[in-house]
Design a protein around this motif. Structure first.
Motif, short mmCIF file in Angstrom:
data_model
loop_
_atom_site.label_atom_id
_atom_site.label_comp_id
_atom_site.label_asym_id
_atom_site.label_seq_id
_atom_site.Cartn_x
_atom_site.Cartn_y
_atom_site.Cartn_z
N ALA A 3 -5.85 -12.29 129.10
CA ALA A 3 -4.53 -11.61 129.42
C ALA A 3 -3.62 -12.05 128.10
O ALA A 3 -2.64 -10.99 127.90
CB ALA A 3 -4.04 -12.34 130.46
N GLN A 6 -4.53 -9.42 125.54
CA GLN A 6 -3.73 -8.16 126.01
C GLN A 6 -2.34 -8.09 125.70
O GLN A 6 -1.57 -7.22 125.25
CB GLN A 6 -4.14 -7.80 127.21
N PHE A 7 -1.85 -9.24 126.03
CA PHE A 7 -0.12 -9.38 125.93
C PHE A 7 0.35 -9.47 124.40
O PHE A 7 1.02 -8.57 123.92
CB PHE A 7 0.35 -10.54 126.42
#
Length: 98
Positions: A3, A6-7
């Motif tokens: 995550a 992806q951020f």
């Protein structure tokens, strides 16, 4: 951890779009398509300038003078795409996700 990667990928993509918007707006202002006496246009231009200029200034200092052509946004976009694709997803993601 995925995550977070992806951020970071999302932030880099968003910043690339901000650079593109800033370049297009500077062209529109240079060709008198939009008027900077309009407060909304002026605030948008100022915001985009403040977001992109700290990253573009060192590139402009290195590049030779090409007359009226400023290719520093293109070089910054290429650098960001390199970071995004090669470093982030080519080296860090396989090492972390493993």
């Amino acid at each position: 951890m995925l995550a977070l990667l992806q951020f970071i990928d999302f932030l880099i993509t968003l910043y690339i779009w901000v650079i593109i918007a800033s370049a297009i707006l500077s062209w529109l202002i240079a060709f008198n398509v939009v008027n900077t006496s309009n407060r909304i246009v002026l605030s948008i231009a100022d915001t985009l300038y403040r977001l992109t200029e700290p990253a573009l200034r060192p590139i402009r200092a290195i590049l030779p003078n090409l007359g009226g052509i400023d290719i520093s946004p293109v070089i910054l976009i290429l650098i960001l795409m390199f970071i995004q694709r090669v470093i982030l997803w080519g080296f860090i993601a396989p090492a972390v996700l493993g």
